[in-house]
Design a protein around this motif. Structure first.
Motif, PDB file in Angstrom:
ATOM      1  N   ARG A   1     -65.378 -30.426 -21.147  1.00 41.31           N
ATOM      2  CA  ARG A   1     -66.730 -29.998 -21.522  1.00 41.31           C
ATOM      3  C   ARG A   1     -66.909 -30.053 -23.038  1.00 41.31           C
ATOM      4  O   ARG A   1     -67.940 -30.522 -23.543  1.00 41.31           O
ATOM      5  N   LEU A   2     -65.914 -29.603 -23.774  1.00 42.60           N
ATOM      6  CA  LEU A   2     -66.028 -29.574 -25.229  1.00 42.60           C
ATOM      7  C   LEU A   2     -65.960 -30.962 -25.840  1.00 42.60           C
ATOM      8  O   LEU A   2     -66.447 -31.189 -26.948  1.00 42.60           O
ATOM      9  N   MET A   3     -65.350 -31.896 -25.135  1.00 42.62           N
ATOM     10  CA  MET A   3     -65.288 -33.261 -25.659  1.00 42.62           C
ATOM     11  C   MET A   3     -66.677 -33.876 -25.773  1.00 42.62           C
ATOM     12  O   MET A   3     -66.925 -34.740 -26.612  1.00 42.62           O
ATOM     13  N   GLY A   4     -67.593 -33.412 -24.916  1.00 46.66           N
ATOM     14  CA  GLY A   4     -68.957 -33.914 -24.993  1.00 46.66           C
ATOM     15  C   GLY A   4     -69.721 -33.341 -26.168  1.00 46.66           C
ATOM     16  O   GLY A   4     -70.690 -33.947 -26.639  1.00 46.66           O
ATOM     17  N   ASP A   5     -69.317 -32.162 -26.658  1.00 45.83           N
ATOM     18  CA  ASP A   5     -69.944 -31.512 -27.818  1.00 45.83           C
ATOM     19  C   ASP A   5     -68.821 -31.034 -28.726  1.00 45.83           C
ATOM     20  O   ASP A   5     -68.440 -29.867 -28.706  1.00 45.83           O
ATOM     21  N   SER A   6     -68.299 -31.950 -29.519  1.00 42.26           N
ATOM     22  CA  SER A   6     -67.106 -31.630 -30.305  1.00 42.26           C
ATOM     23  C   SER A   6     -67.328 -30.482 -31.288  1.00 42.26           C
ATOM     24  O   SER A   6     -66.378 -29.788 -31.652  1.00 42.26           O
ATOM     25  N   HIS A   7     -68.590 -30.272 -31.706  1.00 39.82           N
ATOM     26  CA  HIS A   7     -68.838 -29.183 -32.666  1.00 39.82           C
ATOM     27  C   HIS A   7     -68.552 -27.822 -32.045  1.00 39.82           C
ATOM     28  O   HIS A   7     -68.320 -26.843 -32.754  1.00 39.82           O
ATOM     29  N   LEU A   8     -68.580 -27.736 -30.704  1.00 40.63           N
ATOM     30  CA  LEU A   8     -68.312 -26.462 -30.037  1.00 40.63           C
ATOM     31  C   LEU A   8     -66.863 -26.023 -30.205  1.00 40.63           C
ATOM     32  O   LEU A   8     -66.540 -24.847 -30.009  1.00 40.63           O
ATOM     33  N   PHE A   9     -65.969 -26.962 -30.551  1.00 40.86           N
ATOM     34  CA  PHE A   9     -64.589 -26.579 -30.783  1.00 40.86           C
ATOM     35  C   PHE A   9     -64.488 -25.520 -31.875  1.00 40.86           C
ATOM     36  O   PHE A   9     -63.602 -24.664 -31.855  1.00 40.86           O
TER      37      PHE A   9
END
Length: 709
Positions: free
Chosen positions: A162-170
């Motif tokens: 899931r986070l790979m789709g929105d890397s800023h969420l890391f």
């Protein structure tokens, strides 16, 4: 027992009653879960499966999915609003942390995975949800091989994807930690004898719990869990944005933990495995599933080697996933693994088994990696990256000289020599420009071996070289419009003379094949074509010239060709040294009659590999017997000529030589027993190796001629 019967009766009555609105039904299930903890009669020490909690969690997930399915708008629906307002997932985290009743942690993690993956409404941006998810991610992997490992891995796997789709969420999953670090101070009253004292201070560091959980799962004895974790780490590394990557590298211990994990695998290999285990492992099984039934018969040592190579392949993929991370992983890997561990093992001068084991293991490592940065790291570690010409007996890269000396020393066992030569060939199977320069080219690129002044005295000298010599030194070859330049180094018109130099080197009476039998030569041409095309791909981006390079001093001597003969004679006495690596190979060729068959095969295989490279200086030095050489130069062809002379002396007086050669050839080709049935078997085997080697060299020269003409 009575509580379960009462629950069943309650559910039956509930089924007959009119259905409640979804948001009321959802609220009722959550209230029931909370009531369990407020009810003094609840048995919090009994397994959660005895209670109704798993069913309530299941129904809550179903309601959220049903509600979204009935209304396909993107807005939050009543049940979802209730879920967010009441911070239900946050509350569930507390229940999971306590794991009371036992087993509820598994069901809560599964509930979180389900709603985050099945509900279309994006939940992660909501503070209550991402805060809860962060806590759950931190809980996962806290205990190695926990009873909830599968559910924890499924959750982390979903979250990673899931986070790979929105890397800023890391960035929302990074937290501060504090580590105690000792520092020396001179301002304390209680100082030591050297005037300093150790002061423990707290240093702020960063942690990414999601990645820490994945690192823990790497250690799982469950092959599926550890494989899933390794895949996640590689994908995460490739998806990180620049900010997250900088934090990961500079403020976490991620790189050190990964290399330490690999280092621990290597220690297990040393503890349980031997060099025989490496010999017994077929390369195709390196990446196979360790749980496959076909591997059941493998010993502990072989299994440990397979496990190590599997994790080395994972590390290699991680290094190649992102350049900045790869560079930092490579630095730590070089320091902790190569320099601290492998260097000491390889430099052992007494234990031949340890030397053999380490040498073979390095070869296995090189076979198992593909990232350029790691291949280059191994190459520079083993042979250095020096570019200045090498001098006889001079100081050079320590390990390179150690390995070459190990091939030359009479005290080294044949197995050690064979493994060391194989290691060199493995390096050349995955070459780098720096390694080629340091190992071979640094003494050839100046073309000091070439005699510019006495070209007319060499009756076999190529006409193309005579006509193009001055032109190639001072100007480019004229090329007509629409045509491509032709390299006369690789494609001289005298190619038939060059081929005959190799094919006719061994007299007919010393050949094991029937006269005019060219079938083996045809096979070599097919193999040489395939290998040369692969070699061209490897060297495609290297800055290699089309024509042999030369030093400025050589140009000056050529310009002054018209000077008096005394000066010319002095100029030709320039000393040429081929370098320690080629010197070792040539010495091995000269000693073929005294060496085992397997060692001779390896030496010729290594030289054939060198001959495939499209560097013009290396090509003409190895594959063009017609070029004029300075008196101090020793070329491949001259070494082979000397070997043939030694063979002629050795076979004098041998009865039935031709029949013995034919029988020995048949035994060698069919891997039959009885190879040493003759007193002269060692010489006979060397003759057959030389015979095939000459065919292979001719085939390589022929293929390169056609590829470049």
């Amino acid at each position: 027992m009575f509580s379960r019967l009462a629950c069943a009766l309650y559910n039956a009555v509930d089924a007959l009653a009119p259905p409640l609105p979804l948001h009321e039904e959802f609220s009722r299930h959550w209230t029931a879960i909370r009531s369990f903890y407020t009810n003094k009669e609840s048995s919090c020490w009994l397994p959660v499966e005895i209670t109704n909690i798993p069913d309530h969690l299941h129904q809550m997930a179903c309601i959220l999915e049903q509600e979204e399915g009935e209304d396909e708008t993107d807005d939050a629906h009543p049940c979802m609003e209730y879920f967010l307002q009441q911070k239900i997932l946050e509350s569930m985290c507390g229940l999971a942390r306590a794991d009371s009743p036992p087993g509820i942690k598994r069901h809560i993690i599964s509930f979180a995975s389900r709603i985050l993956s099945s509900v279309k409404f994006d939940l992660l941006p909501h503070v209550s949800v991402w805060s809860a998810v962060h806590k759950l991610a931190k809980m996962c992997g806290e205990e190695l091989a926990s009873p909830y490992e599968k559910e924890e891995m499924d959750f982390v796997f979903f979250l990673s994807n899931r986070l790979m789709g929105d890397s800023h969420l890391f960035n929302h999953f990074i937290c501060d930690t504090y580590r105690n670090v000792s520092q020396k101070s001179c301002n304390s009253a209680n100082t030591s004898q050297d005037g300093t004292t150790e002061v423990v201070i707290a240093v702020q560091k960063m942690d990414i719990p999601l990645l820490q959980s994945l690192i823990t799962f790497l250690h799982s004895p469950d092959h599926d869990i550890s494989s899933k974790a390794s895949d996640c780490l590689v994908k995460c590394a490739a998806a990180f944005d620049e900010k997250t990557m900088n934090i990961l590298i500079q403020q976490t211990e991620f790189c050190c933990k990964i290399v330490t994990f690999l280092l621990n695998q290597y220690h297990e290999v040393k503890r349980h495995s031997s060099f025989q285990d490496i010999d017994d492992i077929e390369l195709f099984s390196v990446h196979s599933d360790e749980n496959n039934s076909s591997d059941i018969h493998l010993s502990t040592g072989k299994r440990q080697i397979l496990s190590f190579v599997r994790w080395l392949s994972f590390f290699d993929n991680l290094v190649g996933a992102q350049s900045q991370l790869g560079e930092n992983l490579q630095v730590v890997f070089s320091d902790l693994f190569l320099k601290e561990e492998i260097s000491a093992e390889l430099a052992d001068l007494e234990n031949s088994d340890k030397i053999l084991f380490t040498t073979k293991l390095i070869s296995l490592c090189i076979h198992s990696i593909s990232s350029e940065i790691l291949i280059l790291d191994f190459g520079i570690f083993l042979v250095g990256n020096e570019s200045n010409p090498e001098l006889p007996g001079g100081m050079d890269h320590f390990l390179k000289q150690l390995l070459i000396n190990r091939c030359n020393e009479t005290t080294s066992s044949s197995k050690v020599k064979l493994a060391t030569l194989q290691l060199f060939e493995d390096l050349l199977q995955k070459p780098s420009e720096e390694v080629m320069e340091s190992l071979i080219l640094r003494n050839l690129t100046g073309r000091k071996y070439y005699d510019y002044l006495f070209v007319d005295e060499h009756i076999y000298f190529s006409d193309d070289e005579v006509s193009c010599q001055r032109k190639s030194l001072y100007e480019e070859l004229d090329v007509s419009p629409g045509s491509s330049p032709v390299s006369r180094t690789f494609a001289p018109s005298s190619i038939h003379k060059i081929l005959n130099c190799f094919l006719l080197l061994l007299p007919d009476e010393l050949k094991s094949c029937e006269e005019n039998d060219d079938s083996a030569y045809d096979v070599y041409i097919k193999d040489a074509h395939r290998q040369f095309q692969q070699c061209l791909l490897l060297c495609d981006e290297w800055n290699w010239p089309d024509h042999p390079g030369f030093d400025d001093d050589d140009t000056d001597s050529l310009v002054s060709e018209t000077s008096d003969s005394e000066t010319e004679a002095d100029a030709t006495c320039t000393f040429f040294y081929e370098g320690s690596f080629l010197d070792m190979l040539f010495c091995k060729l000269e000693n073929m009659l005294q060496q085992p068959y397997e060692l001779n095969l390896q030496v010729t295989s290594l030289i054939s590999r060198l001959a495939l490279f499209p560097h013009p200086n290396l090509h003409e030095y190895l594959l063009n017997p017609l070029i004029p050489l300075v008196p101090t130069a020793r070329s491949l062809y001259l070494v082979l000529l000397k070997l043939v002379e030694d063979i002629k002396v050795s076979v004098q007086g041998v009865q039935n030589l031709k029949k013995k050669l034919e029988l020995t050839r048949k035994i060698l080709l069919n891997n039959e027993e009885g190879c040493n049935t003759f007193e002269e078997s060692n010489v006979l085997e060397a003759i057959i190796v030389l015979e095939e080697f000459c065919k292979e060299l001719a085939a390589i020269a022929f293929v390169k001629y056609h590829a470049c003409s």
